[in-house]
Every structure is written in structure tokens, then in C-alpha cells.
Write a protein that holds these residues in place. Structure first.
Motif, short mmCIF file in Angstrom:
data_model
loop_
_atom_site.label_atom_id
_atom_site.label_comp_id
_atom_site.label_asym_id
_atom_site.label_seq_id
_atom_site.Cartn_x
_atom_site.Cartn_y
_atom_site.Cartn_z
N ASP A 1 7.37 26.24 31.31
CA ASP A 1 6.87 25.04 31.98
C ASP A 1 7.85 23.89 31.81
O ASP A 1 8.93 24.04 31.24
CB ASP A 1 5.50 24.67 31.43
N SER A 2 7.46 22.73 32.28
CA SER A 2 8.26 21.53 32.11
C SER A 2 7.33 20.37 31.78
O SER A 2 6.11 20.48 31.90
CB SER A 2 9.07 21.22 33.37
N THR A 3 7.90 19.26 31.37
CA THR A 3 7.13 18.07 31.02
C THR A 3 7.75 16.85 31.70
O THR A 3 8.79 16.95 32.35
CB THR A 3 7.10 17.85 29.49
N VAL A 4 7.12 15.70 31.50
CA VAL A 4 7.68 14.46 32.06
C VAL A 4 9.00 14.10 31.39
O VAL A 4 9.76 13.28 31.92
CB VAL A 4 6.68 13.30 31.91
N GLU A 5 9.28 14.69 30.23
CA GLU A 5 10.51 14.41 29.51
C GLU A 5 11.62 15.44 29.80
O GLU A 5 12.69 15.37 29.20
CB GLU A 5 10.24 14.39 28.01
N SER A 6 11.36 16.36 30.69
CA SER A 6 12.34 17.43 30.93
C SER A 6 13.67 16.90 31.44
O SER A 6 14.74 17.36 31.03
CB SER A 6 11.77 18.46 31.91
N GLY A 7 13.63 15.92 32.34
CA GLY A 7 14.86 15.35 32.86
C GLY A 7 15.67 14.69 31.75
O GLY A 7 16.90 14.83 31.68
N TRP A 8 14.97 13.96 30.88
CA TRP A 8 15.65 13.30 29.76
C TRP A 8 16.30 14.33 28.84
O TRP A 8 17.46 14.17 28.44
CB TRP A 8 14.64 12.47 28.97
N THR A 9 15.57 15.40 28.51
CA THR A 9 16.11 16.40 27.60
C THR A 9 17.32 17.11 28.19
O THR A 9 18.34 17.28 27.53
CB THR A 9 15.02 17.44 27.26
N ILE A 10 17.22 17.52 29.45
CA ILE A 10 18.34 18.21 30.10
C ILE A 10 19.55 17.28 30.18
O ILE A 10 20.69 17.68 29.91
CB ILE A 10 17.94 18.70 31.49
N GLY A 11 19.31 16.02 30.51
CA GLY A 11 20.40 15.06 30.60
C GLY A 11 21.05 14.80 29.25
O GLY A 11 22.27 14.72 29.14
N LYS A 12 20.24 14.65 28.21
CA LYS A 12 20.77 14.40 26.87
C LYS A 12 21.59 15.59 26.36
O LYS A 12 22.63 15.41 25.72
CB LYS A 12 19.63 14.12 25.89
N LEU A 13 21.12 16.79 26.62
CA LEU A 13 21.82 17.97 26.11
C LEU A 13 23.13 18.22 26.85
O LEU A 13 24.06 18.79 26.28
CB LEU A 13 20.93 19.20 26.24
N THR A 14 23.23 17.80 28.09
CA THR A 14 24.42 18.08 28.90
C THR A 14 25.45 16.98 28.68
O THR A 14 25.27 15.86 29.14
CB THR A 14 24.06 18.16 30.39
N PRO A 15 26.56 17.26 28.00
CA PRO A 15 27.55 16.20 27.71
C PRO A 15 28.18 15.62 28.96
O PRO A 15 28.58 14.45 28.96
CB PRO A 15 28.58 16.90 26.82
N GLN A 16 28.28 16.40 30.04
CA GLN A 16 28.86 15.88 31.28
C GLN A 16 27.95 14.84 31.93
O GLN A 16 28.39 14.08 32.78
CB GLN A 16 29.12 17.02 32.26
N ILE A 17 26.67 14.82 31.52
CA ILE A 17 25.73 13.83 32.04
C ILE A 17 25.59 12.67 31.07
O ILE A 17 25.85 11.52 31.42
CB ILE A 17 24.35 14.48 32.31
N SER A 18 25.20 12.93 29.85
CA SER A 18 24.92 11.85 28.90
C SER A 18 26.17 11.12 28.45
O SER A 18 26.11 9.92 28.15
CB SER A 18 24.18 12.41 27.69
#
Length: 491
Positions: free
Chosen positions: A320-337
Motif C-alpha cells: 500500500d501507500s500513505t500520504v507520506e509516500s511521496g516524501w519518503t520516496i523523494g528523501k530516499l532518492t539522492p537525485q531528488i532530495s
């Protein structure tokens, strides 16, 4: 002119095109259809559809068209010129909409004689026109597919300054963008980890990312997660998270059980991976651009990091996913964060294997940012990434589109679609973009490298005692040993 929704199917003899027509009164007199070799054109104002197929068509008495009023569609049947020929990727309707002069790479299996050609890169285009930038050469990805070299490319700081510019450093997909992050930072972009994202050069981004990872890693948080999962598993979700099975693993293992003669070694899941109507619409909305890529390796690094971040988030929520999924994926991806597509400083001579750097980077971030911080989960997610890669280009595209959705409509995070994710998904989709054979070779090399990384390799620099302000290096193995001693003393 409007591009109507459509679907395409086939059998050994025919191609079947279903064109959706809504909110108009159908008039057969106004319909125009043209078949010319690989080209099919349909026109019924205000709709216009032009499709280019991977194989040749033939306009003869076998061609038919029928308007189905209940379904508000026209169903067209066109014969294949070569009976029995299979047209690949007909469900990827966005590929059929490509224009005639878009560059494509020669199939790897056809030839090993590679030639450089002068090509044109489409910066942005539509049916009315296109803007172009001329460049002398385009790297042929097929040339590197057989023996792709994942060693670190060494560049001097001076060379990096020349390439990246001194006043407006570039970032994003293929380092094409600049001066786009500052506004989102002032509006509360909590994914961003850089002090001045629009002003930092590549090496400085690497340094800031490493510093932030050291600061964010919390030994007590990790130790608590570790002890809870080990000694009171009923109070932890780790066991259930590890048991959850990725759907891509199920698809791949099912394919492996089929007889060898039924497998397509170059397009492993040409049948198994399907796309929903929503995904088809998302692909059609991707930018109409072609790309001149001098070195595709950083793009593959970005794909791996994004897939890993997506897998970690989905596994942590057991599908599943949550309202924080975008934040988590963005934080984990160094090319994004951190806008860090480089992952290592240009003058760093201590490590030569980029895949090892990539695995360690993502493991460090997985143990520092998400709600669930578990070494076992971090290792398990590399298996998830492996199966996505082994399922081929279509699965990589499907997972990337899913990850992109968490950013697309966000008031602030949408900027990462503009500078990275839109282009990345479009490049994966294109015939001259992401390469099947590279993905397969990368899957094997990445899995092998991930298996060699142990807890002692995951180092953080921390102040460990209140009495001292000196920074000390500590690895995950050390943290677990300290946690074990503390637990035994408490008992």
C-alpha cells in the motif's frame, strides 16, 4: 486537433484499432483513413490520430471499419503486410504516436558496427511545431550494452566546473535544468536537503548529502528497531514486511517456470506486464522530446535509486501507500532530495565501482530517513529491485510511472516531475532510450554487488558521547553490538 483515446490489438494477420469518439455526432462522410506502409492516419474533426507501427501494413479489400454507437467508437481492421509478423509493444500507445524523424538506435542483435550520426534533439514539440537544438553526436547505447562499464568516471574539479557551469549549475535529467528549486524551498519543500539547491555545484551536493546522512542517522532509533524486531517481534512489523512478496517477483518466477521456447530473452515480460488505461493516459501526457545522451550511466543510476526508494516505501507498507509516500520516496532518492546524480566527488580515487557506491548510498539513506529503519528490510529491497529489472523495460516503466504519481499533483513536489521524473519516464519509454540488455546485465551486477555489502560497510560519522565533541566512525555492526550489550545489562 484532438488526439482521441485508442487501443491497438493484433493477431497473426491483422491489426485492430479501436478509436474512442465522444461528445461528437458521428458522420461517415467526414471520416478519412490512410494506410501507407507503417503509417496509419485517422481524421474526423476535431479528432486526428497518426500512428506509426513497428511493421508494415497493407491496404486492401481485407481492411474494414465499423462505427459502434453503443461504445462510441470506431473499430478498424488493417492487414499486416507479412502474415504472422509480431508487432511488439502495441499496448504502449504513446510509442505509436512518435513522429517520423525521431532517432532510434539500431537493434543490438542486428549489428556490432556502430556509427556516429548527426542528430537533432527535440526540446519540446507538439503537432503544430517543434523547437530544436543541433548537436554533432549521440552516443549509441547499444554499443555499451554488451559490456557496460560501471566503474567510476574520474573527472577533475576544473573539468566539472567547465561542464556544469559556474553561475548556474545544472541538475535534473541529463543535467538539463537550473534555477528551478529556490521558489519551492521558500514555500516549504521539505524533501530538499540542500542549503542552496540552485547554487551548488555537483561536488558540493555530494558533500552536503553525506553530511546530512551522518546527521540524520540515529543510532538509538536503529538500535530500538533492531532489538524490538529480534526480542519482541510481536511488537514489530518487520516480520510481516519481510514476508511480503513483490508482484514483480511473482511475475518473473511464473515466467521462469514456462518452457524455454516460450520465453522471449530480450523482452522478458512482453505479455506478463500490462498497462491500465490510466497508465496509458499518463504515458501519452509525457513530454514529446528526444534526447542526446553523451553518457547514459547516470540515468541508469537514477533509475536504480528511484526503484529502490519506491520498493522500500511499498514494501514498508506491504503493497500500500500513505500520504507520506511521496516524501519518503523523494528523501530516499539522492537525485531528488540532493539533486545528486553523481553520487561521488569527481576527485575521489578511493572507490572505483559505482554499483557499490550506489548500494551503500541507498542503504545509508534507508537506515536514516524512513519510519521503518531495518537492515534486513534494506537488503530485501534490493531483491525487489532485481526482479523489476529482470522483468524488463516494461516493468521499469510501470514502477517509475507509479513512483512519479506521488509527485505529480503535489503543490510543491510537482517540481521534481518537471526537472526529472517526466523526462526519465519518457526516456524509459522510448526505443532509443532505456535498453533491455543493459537492464538485464545491470540486474545481475547489482544483485551481486548488493550481496557483498555487509553491516560493517555501512559507516556513519557521529558524535557518540556527551563528554566529547569528536566525530567517530561507527557502522551498523557496532550499533547492534552496543544495543545487545545494553539489552543484556538491562536484564
Amino acid at each position: 486537433m484532438l488526439t482521441p483515446r485508442f487501443t491497438v490489438d493484433q493477431d497473426d494477420e491483422f491489426v485492430y484499432i479501436t478509436i474512442k469518439l465522444s461528445t461528437i455526432r458521428f458522420s461517415a462522410h467526414n471520416v478519412e483513413m490512410v494506410v501507407n506502409d507503417k503509417l496509419f492516419i485517422f481524421a474526423l474533426p476535431p479528432y486526428y490520430l497518426r500512428l506509426r507501427f513497428p511493421g508494415s501494413l497493407e491496404e486492401d479489400e481485407r481492411a474494414t471499419s465499423k462505427f459502434v454507437s453503443k461504445e462510441e467508437c470506431i473499430k478498424v481492421r488493417v492487414a499486416k503486410k507479412t502474415k504472422g509478423e509480431n508487432f511488439p509493444d502495441l499496448d504502449l500507445t504513446a510509442k505509436l504516436l512518435a513522429r517520423l524523424n525521431e532517432p532510434t538506435n539500431q537493434s543490438i542483435s542486428e549489428s556490432h558496427n556502430y556509427k556516429s550520426t548527426t542528430l537533432i534533439e527535440e526540446i519540446e514539440s507538439n503537432e503544430n511545431g517543434a523547437n530544436h537544438v543541433i548537436n554533432n553526436h549521440m552516443s549509441d547505447i547499444a554499443r555499451e550494452a554488451e559490456n557496460f562499464n560501471w566503474e567510476v568516471e574520474q573527472k577533475s574539479a576544473e573539468e566539472m566546473d567547465v561542464n556544469m557551469g559556474t553561475e548556474h549549475p545544472k541538475y535534473g535529467f541529463n543535467n538539463q535544468y537550473s534555477d528551478m528549486l529556490e521558489a519551492t524551498v521558500s514555500n516549504g519543500n521539505d524533501i530538499n536537503e540542500l542549503a542552496e539547491p540552485d547554487g551548488l555545484k555537483s561536488d558540493d551536493r555530494v558533500v552536503q548529502r553525506l553530511i546530512k546522512e551522518n546527521l540524520k542517522f540515529d543510532p538509538e532509533y536503529y538500535a530500538n528497531e533492531y532489538l524490538t524486531a529480534k526480542y519482541t517481534p510481536e511488537e514489530s512489523r518487520i516480520r510481516e514486511i519481510l514476508k511480503w512478496e513483490s508482484p514483480y517477483k511473482s511475475i518473473f518466477l511464473k515466467l521462469q517456470r514456462e518452457p524455454k521456447q516460450k520465453r522471449d530473452l530480450d523482452h522478458v515480460t512482453s505479455v506478463a506486464i500490462t498497462f491500465s488505461q490510466k497508465e496509458q493516459d499518463l504515458m501519452r501526457d509525457l513530454p514529446k522530446k528526444s534526447y542526446l545522451i553523451d553518457d547514459p550511466r547516470p540515468i541508469y543510476y537514477t533509475i536504480i535509486c528511484l526503484l529502490y526508494a519506491y520498493c522500500y516505501e511499498i514494501r514498508s507498507n506491504e503493497g500500500d501507500s500513505t500520504v507520506e509516500s511521496g516524501w519518503t520516496i523523494g528523501k530516499l532518492t539522492p537525485q531528488i532530495s540532493c539533486l545528486d546524480s553523481q553520487l561521488i566527488q569527481s576527485n575521489n580515487m578511493t572507490e572505483k565501482n559505482m554499483l557499490r557506491i550506489l548500494v551503500i548510498t541507498m542503504d545509508r539513506r534507508a537506515l536514516s530517513y524512513p519510519l521503518i529503519r531495518s537492515y534486513e528490510v534494506a537488503k530485501k529491497c534490493w531483491e525487489d529491485v532485481y526482479f523489476i529489472l529482470r522483468c524488463g523495460k516494461r516493468s521499469v516503466l510501470k514502477a517509475s510511472l507509479a513512483a512519479r504519481e506521488y509527485f505529480r499533483f503535489h503543490d510543491i513536489y510537482y517540481i521534481y516531475c518537471k526537472i526529472l521524473l517526466d523526462d526519465l519516464c519518457n526516456w524509459i519509454l522510448r526505443d532509443d532510450g532505456c535498453n533491455e540488455r543493459v537492464l538485464r546485465n545491470l540486474a545481475h551486477a547489482l544483485r551481486k554487488e548488493a550481496e557483498t555489502i555487509v553491516k560493517k560497510d555501512l559507516m556513519f560519522e557521529k558524535i557518540m558521547t556527551e563528554e566529547s565533541e569528536d566525530m567517530e566512525f561507527i557502522n551498523i555492526d557496532d550499533v547492534e553490538d552496543l544495543a545487545e550489550h545494553a539489552y543484556k545489562d538491562s536484564k
